[in-house]
Write an enzyme that holds these catalytic residues in place. Structure first.
Site, PDB file in Angstrom:
ATOM      1  N   LYS A  22       0.851  -1.201   0.000  1.00  0.00           N
ATOM      2  CA  LYS A  22       0.000   0.000   0.000  1.00  0.00           C
ATOM      3  C   LYS A  22       0.882   1.244   0.000  1.00  0.00           C
ATOM      4  CE  LYS A  22      -1.776   1.451   4.086  1.00  0.00           C
ATOM      5  NZ  LYS A  22      -1.452   2.824   4.467  1.00  0.00           N
ATOM      6  N   ASN A  23       1.890   1.257   0.876  1.00  0.00           N
ATOM      7  CA  ASN A  23       2.661   2.494   1.081  1.00  0.00           C
ATOM      8  C   ASN A  23       3.696   2.751   0.000  1.00  0.00           C
ATOM      9  OD1 ASN A  23       1.061   2.881   3.254  1.00  0.00           O
ATOM     10  ND2 ASN A  23       2.585   2.304   4.789  1.00  0.00           N
ATOM     11  N   CYS A 117      -5.469  11.895  12.462  1.00  0.00           N
ATOM     12  CA  CYS A 117      -6.185  10.625  12.319  1.00  0.00           C
ATOM     13  C   CYS A 117      -6.087   9.952  13.688  1.00  0.00           C
ATOM     14  CB  CYS A 117      -5.590   9.778  11.210  1.00  0.00           C
ATOM     15  SG  CYS A 117      -4.070   9.009  11.675  1.00  0.00           S
ATOM     16  N   ARG A 122      -0.410  14.161  13.054  1.00  0.00           N
ATOM     17  CA  ARG A 122       0.190  13.945  11.725  1.00  0.00           C
ATOM     18  C   ARG A 122       0.221  15.209  10.863  1.00  0.00           C
ATOM     19  NH1 ARG A 122      -1.664   8.245   9.528  1.00  0.00           N
ATOM     20  NH2 ARG A 122       0.328   8.352   8.454  1.00  0.00           N
ATOM     21  N   ASP A 306       4.459   0.386  12.191  1.00  0.00           N
ATOM     22  CA  ASP A 306       3.273  -0.269  11.622  1.00  0.00           C
ATOM     23  C   ASP A 306       3.161  -1.731  12.035  1.00  0.00           C
ATOM     24  OD1 ASP A 306       3.327   1.492   8.421  1.00  0.00           O
ATOM     25  OD2 ASP A 306       2.813   2.107  10.446  1.00  0.00           O
ATOM     26  N   ARG A 398      -8.554  -0.963   4.618  1.00  0.00           N
ATOM     27  CA  ARG A 398      -7.721   0.100   4.037  1.00  0.00           C
ATOM     28  C   ARG A 398      -6.362  -0.445   3.618  1.00  0.00           C
ATOM     29  NH1 ARG A 398      -7.219   5.551   7.066  1.00  0.00           N
ATOM     30  NH2 ARG A 398      -5.962   5.709   5.205  1.00  0.00           N
TER      31      ARG A 398
HETATM   32  C1  EPZ Z   1       4.045   6.744   6.466  1.00  0.00           C
HETATM   33  O1  EPZ Z   1       3.215   7.740   7.013  1.00  0.00           O
HETATM   34  C2  EPZ Z   1       3.161   5.523   6.333  1.00  0.00           C
HETATM   35  N1  EPZ Z   1       2.058   5.839   5.438  1.00  0.00           N
HETATM   36  C3  EPZ Z   1       2.638   5.119   7.699  1.00  0.00           C
HETATM   37  O2  EPZ Z   1       1.893   3.926   7.528  1.00  0.00           O
HETATM   38  C4  EPZ Z   1       3.819   4.834   8.618  1.00  0.00           C
HETATM   39  O3  EPZ Z   1       3.342   4.525   9.918  1.00  0.00           O
HETATM   40  C5  EPZ Z   1       4.716   6.086   8.691  1.00  0.00           C
HETATM   41  O4  EPZ Z   1       5.133   6.455   7.354  1.00  0.00           O
HETATM   42  C6  EPZ Z   1       5.962   5.846   9.524  1.00  0.00           C
HETATM   43  O5  EPZ Z   1       6.666   4.767   9.010  1.00  0.00           O
HETATM   44  C7  EPZ Z   1       2.283   5.926   4.109  1.00  0.00           C
HETATM   45  O6  EPZ Z   1       3.393   5.746   3.652  1.00  0.00           O
HETATM   46  C8  EPZ Z   1       1.099   6.223   3.244  1.00  0.00           C
HETATM   47  P1  EPZ Z   1       5.718  10.177   8.732  1.00  0.00           P
HETATM   48  P2  EPZ Z   1       3.695   9.264   7.084  1.00  0.00           P
HETATM   49  O7  EPZ Z   1       5.582  11.422   7.965  1.00  0.00           O
HETATM   50  O8  EPZ Z   1       4.646   9.535   6.001  1.00  0.00           O
HETATM   51  C9  EPZ Z   1       5.597  13.419  12.181  1.00  0.00           C
HETATM   52  C10 EPZ Z   1       0.089   2.480   7.801  1.00  0.00           C
HETATM   53  O9  EPZ Z   1      -0.331   1.909   8.822  1.00  0.00           O
HETATM   54  N2  EPZ Z   1       5.566  14.402  11.091  1.00  0.00           N
HETATM   55  O10 EPZ Z   1       6.913   9.303   8.512  1.00  0.00           O
HETATM   56  O11 EPZ Z   1       2.499  10.110   7.188  1.00  0.00           O
HETATM   57  C11 EPZ Z   1       4.353  12.538  12.216  1.00  0.00           C
HETATM   58  O12 EPZ Z   1       3.332  13.171  12.944  1.00  0.00           O
HETATM   59  C12 EPZ Z   1       0.495   3.933   7.871  1.00  0.00           C
HETATM   60  O13 EPZ Z   1       0.244   1.931   6.674  1.00  0.00           O
HETATM   61  C13 EPZ Z   1       5.594  15.762  11.405  1.00  0.00           C
HETATM   62  O14 EPZ Z   1       5.619  16.144  12.572  1.00  0.00           O
HETATM   63  O15 EPZ Z   1       4.461   9.273   8.462  1.00  0.00           O
HETATM   64  C14 EPZ Z   1       4.849  11.282  12.884  1.00  0.00           C
HETATM   65  O16 EPZ Z   1       4.858  11.500  14.292  1.00  0.00           O
HETATM   66  C15 EPZ Z   1       0.200   4.544   9.226  1.00  0.00           C
HETATM   67  N3  EPZ Z   1       5.577  16.662  10.392  1.00  0.00           N
HETATM   68  C16 EPZ Z   1       6.288  11.175  12.401  1.00  0.00           C
HETATM   69  O17 EPZ Z   1       6.656  12.482  11.937  1.00  0.00           O
HETATM   70  C17 EPZ Z   1       5.549  16.286   9.071  1.00  0.00           C
HETATM   71  O18 EPZ Z   1       5.561  17.161   8.185  1.00  0.00           O
HETATM   72  C18 EPZ Z   1       6.489  10.196  11.239  1.00  0.00           C
HETATM   73  O19 EPZ Z   1       5.516  10.505  10.278  1.00  0.00           O
HETATM   74  C19 EPZ Z   1       5.528  14.904   8.776  1.00  0.00           C
HETATM   75  C20 EPZ Z   1       5.536  13.984   9.798  1.00  0.00           C
END
Ligand code: EPZ
Length: 425
Positions: A22-23, A117, A122, A306, A398
């Site tokens: 998915k990702n 979410c 996020r 995850d 999802r």
């Molecule tokens: C990706 O989400 C994945 N989703 C998530 O998978 C996964 O848990 C996550 O990476 C971490 O590995 C997809 O790829 C579609 P992040 P993403 O930006 O990119 C903070 C699943 O279950 N952050 O790496 O949205 C954020 O709040 C999903 O398949 C900021 O503060 O995650 C989090 O605490 C869930 N500011 C941390 O960084 C930003 O601009 C990591 O988030 C961006 C992120």
């Protein structure tokens, strides 16, 4: 909406084929927006989220044809609409992945702010920091991010404050058409980032260093459509590895990449599982019970957040006490209350969960709260005494393709039934 009914039924045995990730699929749909012409994505999993991103790129002007069960032809010759509507974005925050490509292709993107979410706020501040460093101006109002570039984006050196997967993807997809060199430091190293870079290179982009903390991109003036196959879903693979472990089973996972699973494999070995691998297969044998091990989630190649909920279900029935620490998201313990309804002995303190393993969980009526929490409850139900009924399983749909069918083939007694809680408004 549907619910899932599971009867605890002993060890899972047999072989299961993993679907595309998915990702990895979601950013690739977004990346097709960068080039006029028809790109081909193969091995796309049939999930709620992939259907949502397909709808979104269609709203933006793409013509999409599903040529077989898992192959999409996406023709982005006429991308004119720069706006991603709230109706779609509110169902999937990864819709923000169209920001970078729309900015690079049209010089304008307007995407409803994804909002938080279940697992956390996020924000996308890092995405916006990177895009403005490339020359975009950003206006946040009325729940939308409206981002413009009056002329071609210009390469820049960007140091991420936080390791963010979709953040680095968005910046990459904008920088590939920028004028000059972009260097992204403190970049996420996930396999899905490498897969996106491979696809962008196939389109004609000049990217180096993906998979390391420093990615260097030399902008080009245009890109062409390309064909790619989505990499295997390492989180689905990990979920089935834990399914084998928690039921004391013997399961071979095919079409998975063992190199993407080393953190989880290491922990399952520590817990007493026998794991053997070859190129695209992983066998998990768990015949001697499960020992408690501690886990702390971390960006790749660390233990994946995850997989945290699924691993906690396993630790709930391990011999001994363990600590699971969640360092990526601020609210990713919603499965704990549901596991406790099944008898798990878990105490929370901040971002740590202290788990005392018990002999057996007991089946119960539980509620899915987010994608990976629902997977955790399925695993708990497979190993519990008696019947478990999981409501709100749209969360599961999802990110897992035909999960109950795959589990049934391994000997799980699991079925989907109507009813079980309406979808969130
Ligand atoms: C990706 O989400 C994945 N989703 C998530 O998978 C996964 O848990 C996550 O990476 C971490 O590995 C997809 O790829 C579609 P992040 P993403 O930006 O990119 C903070 C699943 O279950 N952050 O790496 O949205 C954020 O709040 C999903 O398949 C900021 O503060 O995650 C989090 O605490 C869930 N500011 C941390 O960084 C930003 O601009 C990591 O988030 C961006 C992120």
């Amino acid at each position: 909406m549907n619910k899932i009914v599971i009867e605890g039924n002993g060890p899972l045995k047999g072989e299961v084929k993993i679907s595309g990730a998915k990702n990895a699929a979601l950013p690739m749909f977004a990346a097709t927006l960068l080039a006029p012409g028809a790109s081909i994505l193969e091995n796309v999993p049939d999930l709620m989220d992939t259907r949502t991103i397909a709808k979104l790129v269609e709203v933006l002007g793409a013509r999409i044809e599903k040529t077989d069960d898992s192959t999409y032809a996406i023709d982005c010759s006429d991308i004119k609409n720069h706006e991603a509507p709230y109706s779609l974005v509110k169902t999937m925050r990864a819709s923000c992945l169209v920001l970078g490509p729309l900015l690079a292709r049209l010089g304008h993107a307007k995407v409803s702010l994804p909002g938080g979410c279940a697992i956390g706020e996020r924000p996308i501040d890092q995405h916006l920091k990177g895009l403005s460093a490339l020359g975009a101006t950003i206006d946040l109002s009325h729940g939308y991010v409206d981002i413009h570039a009056s002329s071609r984006l210009k390469g820049a050196r960007i140091t991420m404050d936080i390791i963010t997967v979709t953040g680095v993807m968005n910046i990459m997809m904008a920088a590939v058409l920028a004028d000059g060199e972009t260097v992204i430091e403190n970049a996420a190293r996930e396999p899905e980032v490498i897969a996106l870079a491979d696809f962008l290179r196939a389109m004609g982009a000049n990217i180096k260093g993906d998979g390391t903390a420093t990615i260097t991109i030399e902008g080009v003036t245009s890109l062409s459509p390309a064909r790619t196959a989505i990499i295997p879903d390492r989180i689905e693979a990990g979920t089935f590895m834990v399914a084998a472990a928690i039921t004391g089973g013997d399961v071979t996972i095919t079409n998975a990449n063992p190199k993407h699973m080393s953190a989880l494999s290491g922990k399952l070995k520590e817990a007493g599982c026998e794991i053997s691998t070859d190129d695209f297969k992983i066998r998990v044998l768990a015949k001697n019970g499960i020992e408690a091990v501690n886990v702390t989630t971390a960006p790749y190649p660390g233990f994946p957040t995850d997989m945290q909920a699924q691993f906690m279900a396993l630790m709930s029935v391990a011999n001994g006490a363990s600590v699971v620490e969640e360092t990526i998201f601020e609210n990713r313990f919603m499965h704990v209350a549901e596991l406790k309804r099944m008898g798990a002995d878990i105490k929370l303190s901040g971002n740590s969960a202290m788990i005392k393993g018990i002999k057996k969980l007991s089946g119960a009526e539980v509620m899915a709260t987010d994608l990976r929490a629902s997977a955790s409850l399925v695993l708990a139900g497979l190993s519990a005494e008696g019947r478990t009924v999981i409501s709100r399983v749209y969360h599961l749909d999802r990110g897992y393709e035909l999960m109950e069918k795959k589990l049934e083939k391994l000997g799980g007694i699991i079925r989907r039934e109507p009813g079980g809680g309406s979808k969130k408004p």
